[in-house]
Design a protein around this motif. Structure first.
Motif, PDB file in Angstrom:
ATOM      1  N   GLY A 193       0.812  -1.205   0.000  1.00  0.00           N
ATOM      2  CA  GLY A 193       0.000   0.000   0.000  1.00  0.00           C
ATOM      3  C   GLY A 193       0.848   1.258   0.000  1.00  0.00           C
ATOM      4  N   ALA A 194       0.683   2.098  -1.027  1.00  0.00           N
ATOM      5  CA  ALA A 194       1.438   3.347  -1.141  1.00  0.00           C
ATOM      6  C   ALA A 194       0.543   4.549  -0.916  1.00  0.00           C
ATOM      7  CB  ALA A 194       2.124   3.435  -2.499  1.00  0.00           C
ATOM      8  N   GLY A 195      -0.479   4.362  -0.074  1.00  0.00           N
ATOM      9  CA  GLY A 195      -1.280   5.493   0.372  1.00  0.00           C
ATOM     10  C   GLY A 195      -0.505   6.305   1.391  1.00  0.00           C
ATOM     11  N   PRO A 196      -1.155   7.263   2.053  1.00  0.00           N
ATOM     12  CA  PRO A 196      -0.436   8.141   2.990  1.00  0.00           C
ATOM     13  C   PRO A 196       0.324   7.401   4.081  1.00  0.00           C
ATOM     14  CG  PRO A 196      -2.569   9.085   2.453  1.00  0.00           C
ATOM     15  CD  PRO A 196      -2.548   7.728   1.821  1.00  0.00           C
ATOM     16  N   VAL A 197      -0.290   6.386   4.718  1.00  0.00           N
ATOM     17  CA  VAL A 197       0.425   5.648   5.765  1.00  0.00           C
ATOM     18  C   VAL A 197       1.566   4.845   5.161  1.00  0.00           C
ATOM     19  CG1 VAL A 197       0.229   3.778   7.463  1.00  0.00           C
ATOM     20  CG2 VAL A 197      -1.483   5.597   7.400  1.00  0.00           C
ATOM     21  N   GLY A 198       1.339   4.215   4.011  1.00  0.00           N
ATOM     22  CA  GLY A 198       2.401   3.481   3.349  1.00  0.00           C
ATOM     23  C   GLY A 198       3.577   4.378   2.997  1.00  0.00           C
ATOM     24  N   GLN A 199       3.285   5.607   2.532  1.00  0.00           N
ATOM     25  CA  GLN A 199       4.361   6.550   2.212  1.00  0.00           C
ATOM     26  C   GLN A 199       5.179   6.879   3.456  1.00  0.00           C
ATOM     27  OE1 GLN A 199       5.088   7.452  -0.850  1.00  0.00           O
ATOM     28  NE2 GLN A 199       3.231   6.786  -1.924  1.00  0.00           N
ATOM     29  N   ALA A 210      16.856   0.506   7.056  1.00  0.00           N
ATOM     30  CA  ALA A 210      16.639  -0.705   6.259  1.00  0.00           C
ATOM     31  C   ALA A 210      17.564  -0.733   5.044  1.00  0.00           C
ATOM     32  CB  ALA A 210      15.180  -0.776   5.798  1.00  0.00           C
ATOM     33  N   ARG A 211      18.018  -1.933   4.659  1.00  0.00           N
ATOM     34  CA  ARG A 211      18.891  -2.078   3.486  1.00  0.00           C
ATOM     35  C   ARG A 211      18.139  -1.724   2.217  1.00  0.00           C
ATOM     36  NH1 ARG A 211      19.950  -5.976  -0.311  1.00  0.00           N
ATOM     37  NH2 ARG A 211      18.518  -7.454   0.667  1.00  0.00           N
ATOM     38  N   GLN A 212      16.928  -2.241   2.080  1.00  0.00           N
ATOM     39  CA  GLN A 212      16.089  -1.859   0.959  1.00  0.00           C
ATOM     40  C   GLN A 212      14.630  -1.897   1.393  1.00  0.00           C
ATOM     41  OE1 GLN A 212      16.320  -4.371  -2.532  1.00  0.00           O
ATOM     42  NE2 GLN A 212      15.894  -6.257  -1.410  1.00  0.00           N
ATOM     43  N   VAL A 213      13.836  -1.029   0.783  1.00  0.00           N
ATOM     44  CA  VAL A 213      12.408  -0.958   1.050  1.00  0.00           C
ATOM     45  C   VAL A 213      11.683  -1.154  -0.272  1.00  0.00           C
ATOM     46  CG1 VAL A 213      10.499   0.461   1.899  1.00  0.00           C
ATOM     47  CG2 VAL A 213      12.749   0.604   2.997  1.00  0.00           C
ATOM     48  N   ILE A 214      10.707  -2.041  -0.262  1.00  0.00           N
ATOM     49  CA  ILE A 214       9.934  -2.363  -1.462  1.00  0.00           C
ATOM     50  C   ILE A 214       8.478  -2.029  -1.177  1.00  0.00           C
ATOM     51  CG2 ILE A 214       9.310  -4.177  -3.100  1.00  0.00           C
ATOM     52  CD1 ILE A 214      11.778  -5.745  -1.986  1.00  0.00           C
ATOM     53  N   CYS A 215       7.814  -1.365  -2.124  1.00  0.00           N
ATOM     54  CA  CYS A 215       6.431  -0.933  -1.902  1.00  0.00           C
ATOM     55  C   CYS A 215       5.539  -1.422  -3.038  1.00  0.00           C
ATOM     56  CB  CYS A 215       6.371   0.593  -1.791  1.00  0.00           C
ATOM     57  SG  CYS A 215       4.753   1.237  -1.317  1.00  0.00           S
ATOM     58  N   MET A 216       4.398  -2.017  -2.668  1.00  0.00           N
ATOM     59  CA  MET A 216       3.441  -2.551  -3.630  1.00  0.00           C
ATOM     60  C   MET A 216       2.190  -1.686  -3.714  1.00  0.00           C
ATOM     61  SD  MET A 216       5.520  -5.029  -2.681  1.00  0.00           S
ATOM     62  CE  MET A 216       4.980  -5.479  -1.043  1.00  0.00           C
ATOM     63  N   ASP A 217       1.758  -1.400  -4.929  1.00  0.00           N
ATOM     64  CA  ASP A 217       0.512  -0.662  -5.168  1.00  0.00           C
ATOM     65  C   ASP A 217       0.193  -0.822  -6.646  1.00  0.00           C
ATOM     66  OD1 ASP A 217      -1.484   1.687  -5.324  1.00  0.00           O
ATOM     67  OD2 ASP A 217      -0.877   1.766  -3.220  1.00  0.00           O
ATOM     68  N   HIS A 218      -0.879  -0.164  -7.105  1.00  0.00           N
ATOM     69  CA  HIS A 218      -1.176  -0.207  -8.539  1.00  0.00           C
ATOM     70  C   HIS A 218      -1.571   1.151  -9.087  1.00  0.00           C
ATOM     71  CE1 HIS A 218      -5.824  -0.801  -8.243  1.00  0.00           C
ATOM     72  NE2 HIS A 218      -5.357  -0.178  -7.187  1.00  0.00           N
ATOM     73  N   ILE A 219      -1.409   2.194  -8.284  1.00  0.00           N
ATOM     74  CA  ILE A 219      -1.709   3.556  -8.730  1.00  0.00           C
ATOM     75  C   ILE A 219      -0.394   4.243  -9.071  1.00  0.00           C
ATOM     76  CG2 ILE A 219      -2.770   5.755  -8.132  1.00  0.00           C
ATOM     77  CD1 ILE A 219      -4.741   3.423  -8.318  1.00  0.00           C
ATOM     78  N   ALA A 220      -0.264   4.735 -10.309  1.00  0.00           N
ATOM     79  CA  ALA A 220       1.008   5.257 -10.802  1.00  0.00           C
ATOM     80  C   ALA A 220       1.539   6.399  -9.937  1.00  0.00           C
ATOM     81  CB  ALA A 220       0.849   5.727 -12.253  1.00  0.00           C
ATOM     82  N   GLU A 221       0.659   7.337  -9.548  1.00  0.00           N
ATOM     83  CA  GLU A 221       1.119   8.489  -8.773  1.00  0.00           C
ATOM     84  C   GLU A 221       1.644   8.068  -7.398  1.00  0.00           C
ATOM     85  OE1 GLU A 221      -2.020   9.880 -11.667  1.00  0.00           O
ATOM     86  OE2 GLU A 221      -1.839   8.227 -10.223  1.00  0.00           O
ATOM     87  N   ARG A 222       0.997   7.098  -6.797  1.00  0.00           N
ATOM     88  CA  ARG A 222       1.437   6.642  -5.483  1.00  0.00           C
ATOM     89  C   ARG A 222       2.753   5.880  -5.590  1.00  0.00           C
ATOM     90  NH1 ARG A 222      -3.870   5.110  -1.971  1.00  0.00           N
ATOM     91  NH2 ARG A 222      -3.215   2.970  -2.351  1.00  0.00           N
ATOM     92  N   LEU A 223       2.900   5.078  -6.625  1.00  0.00           N
ATOM     93  CA  LEU A 223       4.164   4.366  -6.827  1.00  0.00           C
ATOM     94  C   LEU A 223       5.304   5.344  -7.087  1.00  0.00           C
ATOM     95  CD1 LEU A 223       2.805   1.434  -9.013  1.00  0.00           C
ATOM     96  CD2 LEU A 223       3.746   1.222  -6.705  1.00  0.00           C
ATOM     97  N   ALA A 224       5.025   6.394  -7.856  1.00  0.00           N
ATOM     98  CA  ALA A 224       6.064   7.394  -8.121  1.00  0.00           C
ATOM     99  C   ALA A 224       6.491   8.098  -6.840  1.00  0.00           C
ATOM    100  CB  ALA A 224       5.551   8.418  -9.148  1.00  0.00           C
ATOM    101  N   ALA A 226       6.379   6.862  -3.809  1.00  0.00           N
ATOM    102  CA  ALA A 226       7.163   5.913  -3.024  1.00  0.00           C
ATOM    103  C   ALA A 226       8.594   5.817  -3.541  1.00  0.00           C
ATOM    104  CB  ALA A 226       6.492   4.538  -3.035  1.00  0.00           C
ATOM    105  N   ARG A 227       8.760   5.855  -4.866  1.00  0.00           N
ATOM    106  CA  ARG A 227      10.112   5.824  -5.439  1.00  0.00           C
ATOM    107  C   ARG A 227      10.879   7.082  -5.055  1.00  0.00           C
ATOM    108  NH1 ARG A 227       7.326   3.465  -9.828  1.00  0.00           N
ATOM    109  NH2 ARG A 227       7.161   5.474 -10.921  1.00  0.00           N
ATOM    110  N   GLU A 228      10.199   8.225  -5.038  1.00  0.00           N
ATOM    111  CA  GLU A 228      10.851   9.469  -4.629  1.00  0.00           C
ATOM    112  C   GLU A 228      11.334   9.370  -3.185  1.00  0.00           C
ATOM    113  OE1 GLU A 228       7.962  12.498  -5.266  1.00  0.00           O
ATOM    114  OE2 GLU A 228       8.021  12.335  -7.454  1.00  0.00           O
TER     115      GLU A 228
END
Length: 389
Positions: A193-199, A210-224, A226-228
């Protein structure tokens, strides 16, 4: 005063209601300067949380200026600028003294009803059903804050409302989700979830090393977004979550998993997601636990499952045998907001993080009802809505 009120499923209105008054000597009245729509509010909007009554004032993420103080409240003065945590705390009971603020034993004024549903009542919450006290929420011009001498975070000069507003909920919620993982430097942390709490969980996990963080979602803006924030992202509509997590962890799975989705998982393309939708429609299940099932399956043995996502009732087909045999640790719950706010406020002041990054929409209170639908349906790139008064 104006306030956003619940009138039934998918029916939020901006009404004129009575101004709040001091009811107890420890109270304070806050003139709201900013408030937000939280993902948890959508559970009320969609009719999944029991205990709501027509006319209930919504909202549990708000801040403002103290305009009146009860005579026993020596911690606050008129003119103080405060963020109000969504968990109402007495500060004196056994749970509060242990820092378990969301389990406060005194603030839920409907304790008997909550005891019957949950076994033991949780703390009172603003704007979140009569099972959590039936307190008027903060999507309003004014709010009565009970136990206000303890239920507040004083804000120093020099910080904007947008920088500190989320200290009332989503920032400490994402932080607690990450802290519960007991992150070590070699860990992979997976966030569903890349909603507000996920962010906030993504950025918290990175701040915690953390060494790496991986985030799952399907909304392009939220995924972007999270990558930022430093995450590797997986679009579950176009990629296999299981295959990508295996690839990114050398086949071993993430050590730490965070469910920032909760009861309304949108995995409609999976068999279990469709199963949950059908059972929910015929009232044989209240929540959709696809994320919980997936976390149990992919988490590395001896790992941790952290659940900040809200669940309201009953879930089905949880592979508990897998969780037990893999030795997984579960940590979950509403947020102990005041346990974290001193540290997080300092991090904001030091420039380690500016939580306002998550805001995509700024509107007036009168625009709130239509923004509930915009936020729920992720229209117009909506990730977080802030209303100013």
């Amino acid at each position: 005063m104006r306030a956003l009120c619940w009138h039934g499923k998918k029916d939020i209105r901006c009404d004129t209601v009575n101004d709040p008054i001091i009811e107890h000597p420890r109270d304070a009245i806050i003139r709201v300067s900013a408030c937000a729509i939280c993902g948890s509010d959508l559970h009320l909007f969609d009719g999944f949380m029991p205990g709501m009554e027509p006319g209930d004032i919504m909202g549990h993420e708000f801040m403002g200026e103290v305009v009146e103080v009860g005579h026993d409240n020596t911690a606050l003065r008129v003119g103080d600028r405060v963020v109000v945590p969504f968990t109402i705390i007495c500060g004196d009971c056994e749970q509060c003294k242990r820092g378990n603020f969301s389990a406060c034993e005194r603030s839920n004024r409907n304790k008997e009803a909550a005891d019957k549903v949950f076994g033991h009542a949780t703390a009172g919450l603003f704007g979140y059903s009569h099972l959590t006290g039936g307190y008027a929420g903060g999507q309003a011009e004014y709010v009565r804050v009970p136990f206000a001498d303890r239920t507040h975070v004083k804000i120093p000069e020099g910080l904007t409302d947008e920088q500190v507003l989320f200290l009332g909920d989503i920032f400490p919620t994402g932080w607690q989700a990450a802290v519960q993982c007991e992150i070590e430097s070699a860990d992979t942390v997976a966030v569903w979830g890349a909603g507000p709490v996920g962010q906030m969980a993504v950025r918290s996990a990175i701040l915690l090393g953390a060494r790496q963080v991986i985030c799952m979602d399907h909304i392009a803006e939220r995924l972007a977004m999270a990558r930022e924030g430093g995450a590797i992202t997986i679009d579950f509509d176009n990629e296999s979550v299981l295959d990508r997590l295996a690839e990114l962890t050398g086949g071993k799975g993430p050590e730490k998993c965070i469910d920032a989705v909760g009861m309304e998982s949108h995995a409609t393309r999976s068999f279990d997601g469709l199963y949950d939708r059908v059972k929910q429609a015929v009232m044989l299940e209240t929540d959709r636990p696809h994320v919980l099932r997936e976390m149990i399956y992919v988490c590395r043995p001896a790992g941790v499952l952290s659940v900040p996502g809200v669940y309201g009732g009953l879930v089905d087909k949880i592979p508990f045998g897998a969780a037990m045999n893999k030795g997984l640790t579960w940590r979950m719950g509403q947020t102990h907001v005041n346990r974290w706010t001193d540290d997080l406020l300092q991090r904001i002041e030091q420039g380690q993080i500016d939580p306002s990054f998550v805001i995509t929409h700024r509107v007036s209170l009168e625009d709130g009802p239509q923004m509930y639908e915009t936020f729920r349906d992720k229209k117009d790139g909506c990730i977080k809505v802030v209303m100013t008064l």
